[in-house]
Scaffold this motif. Structure first.
Motif, short mmCIF file in Angstrom:
data_model
loop_
_atom_site.label_atom_id
_atom_site.label_comp_id
_atom_site.label_asym_id
_atom_site.label_seq_id
_atom_site.Cartn_x
_atom_site.Cartn_y
_atom_site.Cartn_z
N LEU A 1 0.72 -1.35 -0.06
CA LEU A 1 -0.05 -0.19 0.00
C LEU A 1 0.91 1.29 0.03
CD1 LEU A 1 -2.84 1.21 0.38
CD2 LEU A 1 -2.66 1.14 2.51
N SER A 2 1.83 1.30 0.67
CA SER A 2 2.76 2.43 0.90
C SER A 2 3.58 2.60 -0.61
CB SER A 2 3.64 2.34 2.10
OG SER A 2 4.60 1.22 2.09
N ALA A 3 4.10 1.55 -1.18
CA ALA A 3 4.75 1.70 -2.46
C ALA A 3 3.68 2.04 -3.38
CB ALA A 3 5.18 0.08 -2.76
N LEU A 4 2.64 1.49 -3.35
CA LEU A 4 1.66 2.30 -4.39
C LEU A 4 1.29 3.68 -4.13
CD1 LEU A 4 -0.73 1.72 -6.59
CD2 LEU A 4 -2.11 1.17 -4.83
N VAL A 5 0.99 4.04 -3.07
CA VAL A 5 0.75 5.51 -2.87
C VAL A 5 1.87 6.35 -3.08
CG1 VAL A 5 0.25 7.26 -0.98
CG2 VAL A 5 -1.02 4.99 -1.02
N ILE A 6 3.08 5.90 -2.71
CA ILE A 6 4.61 6.65 -2.91
C ILE A 6 4.50 6.96 -4.55
CG2 ILE A 6 6.76 6.89 -2.71
CD1 ILE A 6 6.37 5.95 0.18
N GLY A 7 4.40 5.75 -5.14
CA GLY A 7 4.72 5.48 -6.52
C GLY A 7 3.69 6.49 -7.47
N ALA A 8 2.43 6.42 -6.86
CA ALA A 8 1.15 7.29 -7.47
C ALA A 8 1.52 8.56 -7.53
CB ALA A 8 0.16 6.97 -7.13
#
Length: 80
Positions: free
Chosen positions: A23-30
């Motif tokens: 979830l954190s990788a998805l949010v940071i990447g987006a």
């Protein structure tokens, strides 16, 4: 290696780590890929877009591991 996955509590902990990390990788990447794209270099932008792919993959793996560990922790019904 297979001994690591024999303990359902350990798999459950690992699944939560994968869920939160994904979830954190998805949010940071987006945020980086679509919010700060004008300020990033091309390799950084490629890595940000890769995070938007790897984040949901980690979420899916964590969810499947969570389901499997809950299934193994479920009490077995007594058959007669």
């Amino acid at each position: 290696m297979y001994g690591f996955f024999e303990d359902p509590y350990r798999v459950l902990k690992l699944s939560y780590v994968l869920l939160i990390g994904g979830l954190s990788a998805l949010v940071i990447g987006a945020v980086l890929a679509y919010g700060y794209d004008a300020y990033l270099s091309l390799p950084s932008l490629v890595m940000a877009h890769a995070l938007t792919i790897l984040g949901p993959t980690a979420i899916k793996l964590g969810y499947v591991m969570r389901l499997l560990s809950f299934n193994r922790l479920r009490p077995n019904p007594v058959t007669t």
